[in-house]
Scaffold this active site. Structure first.
Site, PDB file in Angstrom:
ATOM      1  N   HIS A 284     123.297  35.516  59.296  1.00  0.00           N
ATOM      2  CA  HIS A 284     124.237  36.137  58.357  1.00  0.00           C
ATOM      3  C   HIS A 284     124.092  35.515  56.966  1.00  0.00           C
ATOM      4  O   HIS A 284     123.130  35.772  56.288  1.00  0.00           O
ATOM      5  CB  HIS A 284     125.663  36.004  58.915  1.00  0.00           C
ATOM      6  CG  HIS A 284     126.654  36.879  58.235  1.00  0.00           C
ATOM      7  ND1 HIS A 284     126.733  38.219  58.453  1.00  0.00           N
ATOM      8  CD2 HIS A 284     127.615  36.605  57.320  1.00  0.00           C
ATOM      9  CE1 HIS A 284     127.678  38.752  57.690  1.00  0.00           C
ATOM     10  NE2 HIS A 284     128.233  37.782  56.999  1.00  0.00           N
TER      11      HIS A 284
ATOM     12  N   CYS B 246     129.988  45.009  60.895  1.00  0.00           N
ATOM     13  CA  CYS B 246     130.055  44.051  62.008  1.00  0.00           C
ATOM     14  C   CYS B 246     129.500  44.622  63.314  1.00  0.00           C
ATOM     15  O   CYS B 246     128.879  43.903  64.095  1.00  0.00           O
ATOM     16  CB  CYS B 246     131.497  43.612  62.241  1.00  0.00           C
ATOM     17  SG  CYS B 246     132.156  42.662  60.865  1.00  0.00           S
ATOM     18  N   HIS B 247     129.765  45.914  63.582  1.00  0.00           N
ATOM     19  CA  HIS B 247     129.398  46.457  64.891  1.00  0.00           C
ATOM     20  C   HIS B 247     128.057  47.194  64.888  1.00  0.00           C
ATOM     21  O   HIS B 247     127.557  47.564  65.949  1.00  0.00           O
ATOM     22  CB  HIS B 247     130.495  47.411  65.391  1.00  0.00           C
ATOM     23  CG  HIS B 247     131.830  46.734  65.544  1.00  0.00           C
ATOM     24  ND1 HIS B 247     132.157  45.975  66.654  1.00  0.00           N
ATOM     25  CD2 HIS B 247     132.894  46.661  64.718  1.00  0.00           C
ATOM     26  CE1 HIS B 247     133.380  45.488  66.495  1.00  0.00           C
ATOM     27  NE2 HIS B 247     133.851  45.882  65.333  1.00  0.00           N
TER      28      HIS B 247
ATOM     29  N   CYS C 148     133.566  49.637  59.712  1.00  0.00           N
ATOM     30  CA  CYS C 148     133.187  49.040  61.001  1.00  0.00           C
ATOM     31  C   CYS C 148     131.710  48.674  61.117  1.00  0.00           C
ATOM     32  O   CYS C 148     131.353  47.724  61.818  1.00  0.00           O
ATOM     33  CB  CYS C 148     133.536  49.986  62.153  1.00  0.00           C
ATOM     34  SG  CYS C 148     135.080  50.896  61.929  1.00  0.00           S
TER      35      CYS C 148
ATOM     36  N   MET D 147     138.439  40.368  63.986  1.00  0.00           N
ATOM     37  CA  MET D 147     138.550  41.817  63.759  1.00  0.00           C
ATOM     38  C   MET D 147     139.808  42.080  62.909  1.00  0.00           C
ATOM     39  O   MET D 147     140.906  41.648  63.267  1.00  0.00           O
ATOM     40  CB  MET D 147     138.653  42.506  65.125  1.00  0.00           C
ATOM     41  CG  MET D 147     139.285  43.860  65.103  1.00  0.00           C
ATOM     42  SD  MET D 147     138.069  45.173  65.096  1.00  0.00           S
ATOM     43  CE  MET D 147     139.163  46.583  65.010  1.00  0.00           C
TER      44      MET D 147
ATOM     45  N   HIS E 221     130.970  30.485  58.719  1.00  0.00           N
ATOM     46  CA  HIS E 221     130.830  31.440  57.610  1.00  0.00           C
ATOM     47  C   HIS E 221     130.683  30.634  56.325  1.00  0.00           C
ATOM     48  O   HIS E 221     131.670  30.355  55.639  1.00  0.00           O
ATOM     49  CB  HIS E 221     132.043  32.380  57.542  1.00  0.00           C
ATOM     50  CG  HIS E 221     131.803  33.533  56.621  1.00  0.00           C
ATOM     51  ND1 HIS E 221     131.971  33.434  55.260  1.00  0.00           N
ATOM     52  CD2 HIS E 221     131.382  34.800  56.848  1.00  0.00           C
ATOM     53  CE1 HIS E 221     131.670  34.606  54.704  1.00  0.00           C
ATOM     54  NE2 HIS E 221     131.309  35.456  55.654  1.00  0.00           N
TER      55      HIS E 221
HETATM   56 FE1  DHE Z   1     130.047  39.546  52.964  1.00  0.00          FE
HETATM   57  C1  DHE Z   1     127.927  37.373  51.349  1.00  0.00           C
HETATM   58  C2  DHE Z   1     127.533  40.552  54.950  1.00  0.00           C
HETATM   59  C3  DHE Z   1     132.323  41.129  54.965  1.00  0.00           C
HETATM   60  C4  DHE Z   1     132.382  39.173  50.558  1.00  0.00           C
HETATM   61  N1  DHE Z   1     128.098  39.033  53.129  1.00  0.00           N
HETATM   62  C5  DHE Z   1     127.406  38.101  52.379  1.00  0.00           C
HETATM   63  C6  DHE Z   1     126.051  38.028  52.851  1.00  0.00           C
HETATM   64  C7  DHE Z   1     125.940  38.942  53.864  1.00  0.00           C
HETATM   65  C8  DHE Z   1     127.224  39.573  54.040  1.00  0.00           C
HETATM   66  C9  DHE Z   1     124.705  39.250  54.673  1.00  0.00           C
HETATM   67  C10 DHE Z   1     124.978  37.102  52.314  1.00  0.00           C
HETATM   68  C11 DHE Z   1     124.260  37.714  51.141  1.00  0.00           C
HETATM   69  C12 DHE Z   1     123.227  36.775  50.525  1.00  0.00           C
HETATM   70  O1  DHE Z   1     123.530  35.600  50.308  1.00  0.00           O
HETATM   71  O2  DHE Z   1     122.097  37.208  50.259  1.00  0.00           O
HETATM   72  N2  DHE Z   1     129.962  40.616  54.700  1.00  0.00           N
HETATM   73  C13 DHE Z   1     128.816  40.950  55.321  1.00  0.00           C
HETATM   74  C14 DHE Z   1     129.105  41.781  56.466  1.00  0.00           C
HETATM   75  O3  DHE Z   1     128.249  42.337  57.214  1.00  0.00           O
HETATM   76  C15 DHE Z   1     130.566  41.797  56.666  1.00  0.00           C
HETATM   77  C16 DHE Z   1     130.933  40.881  57.829  1.00  0.00           C
HETATM   78  C17 DHE Z   1     131.166  43.150  57.021  1.00  0.00           C
HETATM   79  C18 DHE Z   1     130.854  44.240  56.073  1.00  0.00           C
HETATM   80  O4  DHE Z   1     130.949  45.405  56.483  1.00  0.00           O
HETATM   81  O5  DHE Z   1     130.514  44.009  54.921  1.00  0.00           O
HETATM   82  C19 DHE Z   1     131.026  41.171  55.348  1.00  0.00           C
HETATM   83  N3  DHE Z   1     132.039  40.032  52.814  1.00  0.00           N
HETATM   84  C20 DHE Z   1     132.777  40.686  53.726  1.00  0.00           C
HETATM   85  C21 DHE Z   1     134.125  40.890  53.274  1.00  0.00           C
HETATM   86  O6  DHE Z   1     135.065  41.460  53.913  1.00  0.00           O
HETATM   87  C22 DHE Z   1     134.229  40.307  51.910  1.00  0.00           C
HETATM   88  C23 DHE Z   1     135.231  39.144  51.896  1.00  0.00           C
HETATM   89  C24 DHE Z   1     134.646  41.335  50.856  1.00  0.00           C
HETATM   90  C25 DHE Z   1     133.703  42.509  50.831  1.00  0.00           C
HETATM   91  O7  DHE Z   1     132.970  42.605  49.843  1.00  0.00           O
HETATM   92  O8  DHE Z   1     133.678  43.298  51.768  1.00  0.00           O
HETATM   93  C26 DHE Z   1     132.810  39.795  51.709  1.00  0.00           C
HETATM   94  N4  DHE Z   1     130.140  38.451  51.273  1.00  0.00           N
HETATM   95  C27 DHE Z   1     131.181  38.493  50.394  1.00  0.00           C
HETATM   96  C28 DHE Z   1     130.847  37.674  49.243  1.00  0.00           C
HETATM   97  C29 DHE Z   1     129.581  37.116  49.488  1.00  0.00           C
HETATM   98  C30 DHE Z   1     129.150  37.644  50.758  1.00  0.00           C
HETATM   99  C31 DHE Z   1     131.765  37.419  48.037  1.00  0.00           C
HETATM  100  C32 DHE Z   1     128.784  36.177  48.577  1.00  0.00           C
HETATM  101  C33 DHE Z   1     129.307  34.778  48.667  1.00  0.00           C
HETATM  102  C34 DHE Z   1     128.562  33.842  47.763  1.00  0.00           C
HETATM  103  O9  DHE Z   1     129.228  32.973  47.156  1.00  0.00           O
HETATM  104  O10 DHE Z   1     127.335  33.932  47.657  1.00  0.00           O
END
Ligand code: DHE
Length: 547
Positions: A335, A55-56, A52, A95, A377
């Site tokens: 983000h 996001c929260h 959680c 969510m 996103h």
């Molecule tokens: Fe991510 C990128 C944060 C959920 C997979 N994710 C990012 C970035 C951030 C972020 C800040 C950018 C980084 C950068 O470029 O420097 N992501 C978050 C969260 O806060 C969030 C919403 C909830 C959490 O608790 O993490 C979240 N993200 C997810 C997922 O549920 C995903 C699908 C699977 C996982 O790992 O939890 C996911 N996020 C990704 C991926 C990238 C990403 C694969 C990079 C994408 C790219 O091509 O650069």
């Protein structure tokens, strides 16, 4: 713009070691709140952190998701049953349906509802000593190969196996698994150094790992835990600083940490707690979201999520103990984002405000704020050089089915610059897109939809013609492979794109390799080791910011 010189981490010291009083109530239960035993509190805190907090927020003050303090829940009239229903069913706004998915049991959902009606516990802090103690070098720089062992190394892929805490290194040319590297819990992203030789992982446990792609069997050469929770990492890419430094963006404690690029030795860190750009009220949980390295100066662009500020962090004098920061007021809640085609402008989503913030890294100022659709996103977005609109950068949305393509050339295509030049519509209902991707050598723009509630759409990949924007084909994950389709990534030459099939941890799944011309499934990479694959990063494309 405001500027700040951070000498030797002094500003950080008070905030990061906890000498600044937190306003968090640490009582286990308050009057009228459902009781929790110490054991239950511990378990609930862990679930909250894993599922959680992203996001929260750790302090539950809200960011991508709404605030979850007992006061706010009560104000909204949400009793324990209503909270349980939210956790079980999720919401159309993004969510996840933790109960329906089988991630949380009914008992765990009951526990979490009770937890939320109690004040948030005081999150732990990490001392500089603890950081230094966690630093391990497995292969010192002088013992590493002098040249690449494999001629295909620039076409290697790093594949995140999220829930098993590993990164698979696959040869993109032969499709052979080269190694599975133990990285740390829930690796979030991978990035490469400027030379491409080093690939870095950063996980939800705040652990950074560096993998050497020149080794015969690419493996981790150093690691360090710099915070409790992190999502971003990048390296120094400006001329003369290639592969010199790495920087980690932490969610908790809210901070950034600068490391030696080759062996991850910790150099300094600074808190990012600051003021909301708009209300000017203090926000302790001002977390670092995406980071990129400028090509114009020795600068990193750090996006401070809650504060809604973009920080330009100058690393030129890190060795002399000084880090200067210019702060640009932008929008909340920052983000993910990526470069435009020229790599001058960085475009980042302020996802809860339905906006894309554009930063001009040459002039070091805000270039524009563009209104897009619901909950953009982009991942890093997708760049197209279009005959009519000029260079455009596209983002999908979690909250709706449109993809927005923004004009990024204010000189030669002024008419379309910093506005949505083209909307592309996905079929079916609802959003749920997380990532889109293209490649300069490909005719196509590829989009996933793993967060759509419809199981069929979750398992579909949408292929659009990148010039006419028409839907060319909808690809389906083969029936015998469990999971949702997520994160397209091209190979070095742009002749293939790879898709992860993101299943549960107890189900082996697969990585699908499509021919980028015929759109035929040409290879299924599978095996017992393919568990919860999420992001995939081709060495060359990541090094050159090709997307
Ligand atoms: Fe991510 C990128 C944060 C959920 C997979 N994710 C990012 C970035 C951030 C972020 C800040 C950018 C980084 C950068 O470029 O420097 N992501 C978050 C969260 O806060 C969030 C919403 C909830 C959490 O608790 O993490 C979240 N993200 C997810 C997922 O549920 C995903 C699908 C699977 C996982 O790992 O939890 C996911 N996020 C990704 C991926 C990238 C990403 C694969 C990079 C994408 C790219 O091509 O650069």
């Amino acid at each position: 713009m405001r500027a700040r010189k951070l000498a030797g981490g002094l500003i950080s010291a008070a905030l990061l070691t906890g000498t600044v009083a937190l306003t968090v109530n640490t009582a286990l239960a308050e009057e009228g709140a459902p009781p929790l035993t110490k054991e239950e509190m511990k378990k609930a805190s862990k679930i909250y952190f894993d599922r959680c907090a992203g996001c929260h927020g750790m302090l539950r003050k809200g960011a991508t998701g709404p605030a979850l303090t007992p006061e706010r829940l009560k104000k909204r009239g949400l009793n324990i049953e209503a909270i349980k229903a939210f956790i079980y069913n999720g919401t159309p706004g993004g969510m996840p349906d933790w109960g329906k998915q089988g991630v949380l049991t009914k008992d765990e959902i009951d526990l979490m509802a009770r937890f939320l009606l109690n004040p948030p516990p005081n999150p732990p802090l990490l001392s500089w000593e603890q950081i230094k103690e966690s630093w391990k070098v497995y292969v010192p720089v002088e013992k590493r190969p002098k040249k690449a062992a494999n001629p295909n190394w620039q076409n290697f892929f790093g594949v995140i196996l999220r829930d098993v805490g590993k990164v698979a290194i696959i040869d993109g040319t032969t499709k052979k698994l080269l190694n599975i590297v133990d990285t740390g819990f829930a690796v979030h992203i991978l990035r490469t150094s400027a030379s491409g030789r080093y690939m870095y992982s950063i996980g939800r446990d705040g652990k950074a790992t560096v993998i050497d792609m020149w080794m015969k069997k690419p493996d981790k050469v150093a690691e360090i835990k710099v915070c409790y929770d992190a999502r971003s990492i990048d390296t120094s890419k400006y001329h003369g600083y290639e592969d010199k430094y790495a920087v980690v963006g932490c969610y908790w404690p809210p901070s950034f940490v600068i490391l030696d690029g080759k062996n991850l030795k910790p150099i300094t860190r600074h808190a990012t707690s600051d003021y909301y750009y708009d209300t000017k009220d203090f926000v302790r949980e001002a977390r670092v979201a995406s980071i990129v390295a400028s090509h114009y100066d020795p600068l990193w662009i750090l996006n401070i999520k809650e504060a809604g500020q973009v920080w330009l962090v100058d690393y030129e004098n890190v060795d002399k103990g000084t880090v200067s920061v210019d702060m640009i007021d932008a929008e909340r809640y920052l983000h993910d984002g990526g470069w435009d085609l020229s790599k001058r402008y960085f475009l980042v989503a302020a996802n809860m405000r339905n906006k894309i913030v554009v930063v001009d890294t040459k002039e070091k100022k805000l270039a524009a704020i563009v209104e897009v659709g619901t909950k953009p996103h982009p991942g890093r977005g997708a760049n197209i050089d279009h005959p009519k609109y000029g260079p455009i950068w596209c983002t999908g949305h979690i909250g709706e089915k449109r993809i927005a393509c923004i004009g990024t050339d204010p000189k030669k295509h002024k008419k379309y610059a910093w506005k949505v030049a083209k909307w592309i519509e996905m079929p079916g209902e609802g959003g749920g897109n997380l990532f889109i991707k293209t490649h300069p050598n490909s005719k196509y723009l590829i989009a996933d939809r793993p967060l759509n509630p419809d199981k069929n759409l979750q398992r579909s990949i949408f292929v659009f013609d990148k010039y006419s924007f028409k839907l060319v084909k909808t690809l389906k994950v083969p029936d015998d492979i469990p999971g949702r389709a997520v994160h397209p990534e091209f190979n070095k030459g742009g002749s293939e794109f790879w898709i992860s099939v993101w299943a549960r941890k107890d189900q082996p799944s697969a990585i699908l390799v499509y021919d980028a011309n015929t759109l035929k499934l040409k290879k299924v990479i599978k095996g017992d080791w393919v568990r919860t694959p999420t992001g995939k990063f081709n060495v060359y494309n990541t090094m050159k910011d090709i997307y």
